[in-house]
Design a protein around this motif. Structure first.
Motif, PDB file in Angstrom:
ATOM      1  N   GLU A 603       0.829  -1.209   0.000  1.00  5.95           N
ATOM      2  CA  GLU A 603       0.000   0.000   0.000  1.00  5.95           C
ATOM      3  C   GLU A 603       0.864   1.259   0.000  1.00  5.95           C
ATOM      4  O   GLU A 603       0.555   2.243  -0.672  1.00  5.95           O
ATOM      5  N   PHE A 604       1.958   1.217   0.760  1.00  5.66           N
ATOM      6  CA  PHE A 604       2.889   2.355   0.784  1.00  5.66           C
ATOM      7  C   PHE A 604       3.464   2.593  -0.612  1.00  5.66           C
ATOM      8  O   PHE A 604       3.507   3.722  -1.106  1.00  5.66           O
ATOM      9  N   VAL A 605       3.908   1.508  -1.246  1.00  5.23           N
ATOM     10  CA  VAL A 605       4.518   1.604  -2.580  1.00  5.23           C
ATOM     11  C   VAL A 605       3.496   2.092  -3.605  1.00  5.23           C
ATOM     12  O   VAL A 605       3.808   2.933  -4.463  1.00  5.23           O
ATOM     13  N   SER A 606       2.285   1.597  -3.524  1.00  6.15           N
ATOM     14  CA  SER A 606       1.230   2.006  -4.465  1.00  6.15           C
ATOM     15  C   SER A 606       0.938   3.501  -4.336  1.00  6.15           C
ATOM     16  O   SER A 606       0.773   4.207  -5.337  1.00  6.15           O
ATOM     17  N   SER A 607       0.886   3.991  -3.092  1.00  9.70           N
ATOM     18  CA  SER A 607       0.647   5.418  -2.855  1.00  9.70           C
ATOM     19  C   SER A 607       1.779   6.259  -3.434  1.00  9.70           C
ATOM     20  O   SER A 607       1.553   7.327  -4.024  1.00  9.70           O
ATOM     21  N   LEU A 608       3.010   5.782  -3.289  1.00 12.80           N
ATOM     22  CA  LEU A 608       4.168   6.506  -3.823  1.00 12.80           C
ATOM     23  C   LEU A 608       4.150   6.503  -5.352  1.00 12.80           C
ATOM     24  O   LEU A 608       4.475   7.516  -5.988  1.00 12.80           O
ATOM     25  N   ASP A 609       3.753   5.383  -5.952  1.00 13.25           N
ATOM     26  CA  ASP A 609       3.625   5.329  -7.411  1.00 13.25           C
ATOM     27  C   ASP A 609       2.651   6.392  -7.912  1.00 13.25           C
ATOM     28  O   ASP A 609       2.907   7.061  -8.924  1.00 13.25           O
ATOM     29  N   ASP A 610       1.534   6.550  -7.210  1.00  9.49           N
ATOM     30  CA  ASP A 610       0.532   7.562  -7.600  1.00  9.49           C
ATOM     31  C   ASP A 610       1.124   8.969  -7.519  1.00  9.49           C
ATOM     32  O   ASP A 610       0.899   9.803  -8.402  1.00  9.49           O
ATOM     33  N   TYR A 611       1.853   9.220  -6.452  1.00  7.94           N
ATOM     34  CA  TYR A 611       2.484  10.539  -6.272  1.00  7.94           C
ATOM     35  C   TYR A 611       3.474  10.822  -7.395  1.00  7.94           C
ATOM     36  O   TYR A 611       3.474  11.909  -7.990  1.00  7.94           O
TER      37      TYR A 611
END
Length: 751
Positions: A603-611
């Motif tokens: 979830e952390f990585v997915s949020s960073l990808d979006d950013y």
């Protein structure tokens, strides 16, 4: 059989001795063996994340079309080149083991370091965890008797993994994106973007701008000369609410200062308040790496990297000091118990300390001795090894003496001073006089010439005066002083700023989040980077001379760090949360949730990808503005000449390629503009039958029957490799075929 995996060799040695091993024994075949136990060690991280090009070789070439590069989760790992031999030993031991004991350092990185090896090896054996911060025998034996299931600590490794993946994908995307956009504007250099590195660049830039935009102004100090039966004294005026002052409570209006002068000269005064307090000051805490680096920078101008390299040599090569990458400034009870042996080693290594250690009082217990406050590592101190037969370099000698003096000082009494403060009222105005009298020097005797000494009393002794005593005001002098701009950062102040980075965050909630990260470490508060990485971050910044300059400046003992014009422009186009420690604070909040099991790494990585997707989209749309440092192409006047590597060596080509194919030979690192450039190829109106782009008539590199001949190829090369024969200066479409890229490349280079 039980196998221990320690983070580093010194810890493996301590575990072996804790299990009853001979202190003089050496590793055999990469491990110690005692009874049914084997102990081996890592050398820090033995594995590293796959790079983007490991997943897709096309990503070796930087292209805006490939951005953003998404993070891969779960990531793939690869052995570090210098770790393969030891990893073979570790993998072999995993197969032999009935039980494994994880002996990484007691922090997030220490947890991940061993966990990732076990995961890479597909380990199915039961794993226990041992937490060792003090390598002395008794603490190690106590820890070995208190093994816990490794599963209780895996969340720490997840938090470290999230940060590791995040730093990689953050840096790869934004560094490539900004660098490629910078090249379009004629800036030749890598525009590195990193969570910590960019925040440090932002600190340097904000201080540079504040210094250079400073508007000269003045403030005024008023000092009164007073007379009494006991003698003369001086006191400084304390501005009141009715005075015109700046944010530092200093008078900034000259007329205001003169009114103070007129009100008080030749007037009577009275001592309104008088107090004397005894101030005891203990010796400073022993060094961690950051404070050692700061001290070495101030005393000798050593860079952070120089200090780290030197203290690493004292630890690894000479075994004279303890583990250097420590962030803690506390020691254990075992270090207190072993002080006599450490003193003996210090005196043998540096005979000049013989008297100093003899004068030390081993019955004193400094606050630094607090086992409960030790983090993953204790403070840096001398070991019990004698260096009598070791020849140290000047840098090693200097740093060993610093560490030794700091340890000896812990066993000296406090320095004691009587501090007297008098508040004197004159015609409604208040002045303050102070006095400091040394009663006992204590530990300060070890630092002669380095600690400012108290000035001898001249005139009246404040301690002998009384409250209510009448004095006479004589002359009131007005000292006009220039308001100085904020000081530029130097290496020591940058290191200090990195350990207290939260104070540079504007948002109070984010500031608290970053400070909370260091709640168990009194030496740091809201830090960025680690003791192991800060020197490297500063070195990397220093090497980027296009963005940062480091130079000597009048009024500074160390070289000052400033951003260049391009550095300031780069900071202006970076998002605010990147050039401040905000991103570290945001990630810190998320890592807390990961450790609590409320957020997954995925979830952390997915949020960073979006950013990152949003940042890259904005970068593609808006580009960047930065002053070029490349040579403008003399032919197209749009692109810039950049260094390229071709089949025949280095040359300079226009970055407006393929529209402009101008090229110049290299002349000692610069384009040789005196040479006629390669003639730009002319795109004809004839269309390629494959992609409909214009065709180009080219000259063959070899003569046919002694004559020059031509052929046609697509201007869309290398994406389209169509070639065809030439017929009377026109393309012969019936002969069209897909050509070998090398053939076309060679022909093109000869055109």
């Amino acid at each position: 059989m039980r196998v221990f995996f320690a983070e580093k060799p010194s810890l493996a040695q301590a575990i072996f001795e804790g299990l009853g091993g001979n202190p003089n024994a050496k590793m055999t075949n990469g491990y110690f063996e005692i009874g049914d136990n084997k102990v081996t060690s890592c050398f820090g991280h033995m594995l590293e994340l796959f790079d983007p090009e490991d997943y897709d070789e096309n990503l070796q070439k930087w292209s805006m079309d490939d951005l953003p590069i998404k993070a891969v989760y779960p990531p793939k790992l690869k052995p570090k080149e210098d770790a393969k031999q030891r990893l073979d030993v570790i993998f072999s031991l995993i197969k032999q083991a009935d039980e494994i004991v994880h002996a990484g350092d007691a922090d997030e990185e220490g947890q991940l370091l061993v966990d990732e090896i076990l995961l890479y090896a597909n380990n199915t054996k039961p794993v226990k965890r041992v937490l060792i911060a003090d390598l002395n025998l008794k603490p190690v034996q106590k820890a070995l008797a208190n093994l816990k299931p490794n599963s209780e600590f895996e969340h720490l490794g997840h938090s470290a993994l999230a940060r590791s993946i995040g730093d990689q994908v953050f840096g790869y995307n934004l560094t490539r994106g900004f660098t490629l956009q910078g090249r379009k504007q004629g800036f030749d250099g890598v525009l590195n973007v990193g969570r910590v590195q960019s925040a440090v660049l932002g600190l340097i830039n904000s201080r540079t701008l504040a210094n250079q935009s400073h508007i000269e102004s003045f403030y005024y100090d008023a000092m009164v000369s007073l007379s009494s039966d006991a003698g003369a004294l001086k006191a400084k005026y304390q501005p009141s609410d009715s005075d015109i002052v700046d944010e530092k409570n200093r008078i900034i209006d000259e007329a205001n200062a003169k009114r103070v002068q007129q009100d008080c000269e030749q007037q009577s005064a009275i001592i309104k308040e008088l107090s004397t307090k005894q101030e005891s000051k203990a010796a400073p805490q022993p060094y961690n790496l950051s404070t050692l680096q700061q001290t070495c920078a101030k005393k000798w101008g050593y860079s952070a990297d120089e200090t780290l390299e030197t203290v690493q040599s004292l630890y690894e090569t000479h075994k004279l000091t303890t583990y250097p990458r420590a962030d803690c400034r506390f020691l254990s009870d075992e270090h207190l118990a072993g002080a006599r042996d450490i003193f003996s080693a210090i005196a043998d290594t540096m005979p000049k300390y013989t008297q100093s250690v003899q004068d030390a009082d081993l019955s004193l217990v400094h606050k630094a001795f607090n086992t409960e406050k030790i983090t993953a590592h204790h403070a840096i101190i001398p070991t019990e090894k004698s260096g009598a037969n070791i020849t140290l370099t000047p840098k090693e000698k200097n740093i060993y003496e610093l560490i030794a003096t700091s340890f000896i000082a812990l066993f000296y009494a406090d320095s004691v001073r009587d501090k007297t403060r008098a508040v004197i009222e004159c015609n409604g105005r208040e002045f303050v006089a102070t006095q400091s009298v040394l009663q006992s020097q204590g530990w300060e005797t070890l630092f002669k010439g380095e600690i400012e000494t108290d000035q001898p009393i001249e005139g009246a002794d404040l301690a002998n005066m009384k409250k209510g005593q009448t004095l006479t005001c004589g002359n009131v002098s007005i000292d006009k002083k220039k308001n100085t701009p904020p000081k530029y950062f130097v290496e020591s102040s940058l290191l200090a700023a990195m350990t207290r980075a939260a104070k540079f965050i504007e948002d109070p909630e984010l500031r608290k989040a970053l400070e909370a990260k260091d709640k168990n470490n009194a030496a740091e508060s809201g830090s960025i980077g680690t003791e192991a990485t800060r020197a490297g971050i500063l070195t990397k910044l220093a090497e980027n001379i296009g963005l940062v300059s480091i130079e000597e400046e009048k009024g500074y003992k160390e070289k000052v760090w400033k951003t260049t014009q391009q550095g300031q422009e780069f900071c202006a186009v970076l998002p605010k949360e990147i050039i401040a420690p905000d991103t570290s604070a945001i990630w810190s909040q998320q890592q807390v949730l990961i450790r609590e099991g409320k957020l997954t790494v995925k979830e952390f990585v997915s949020s960073l990808d979006d950013y990152l997707e949003k940042q890259i989209a904005a970068l593609k749309t808006n580009g960047i503005t930065i002053t070029p440092n490349m040579t403008l192409c003399p032919i197209c006047k749009k692109g810039y000449l950049g260094k390229r590597k071709g089949t025949n060596g280095v040359f300079w080509g226009c970055n407006n390629h393929p529209e402009c194919k101008t090229a110049y030979p290299d002349n000692d690192g610069k384009p040789n503009l005196t040479v006629k450039p390669k003639r730009p190829l002319t795109v004809s109106n004839h269309k390629c039958p494959n992609c409909e782009k214009g065709l180009i008539r080219r000259k063959r590199t070899k003569l046919i029957k002694g004559k020059v001949s031509y052929f046609w190829s697509c201007s869309g090369y290398p994406d389209c490799t169509i070639t065809m024969l030439d017929r009377a200066g026109k393309p012969h479409f019936e002969s069209a075929r897909m050509a070998d890229k090398t053939t076309t490349e060679t022909a093109e280079s000869e055109d």
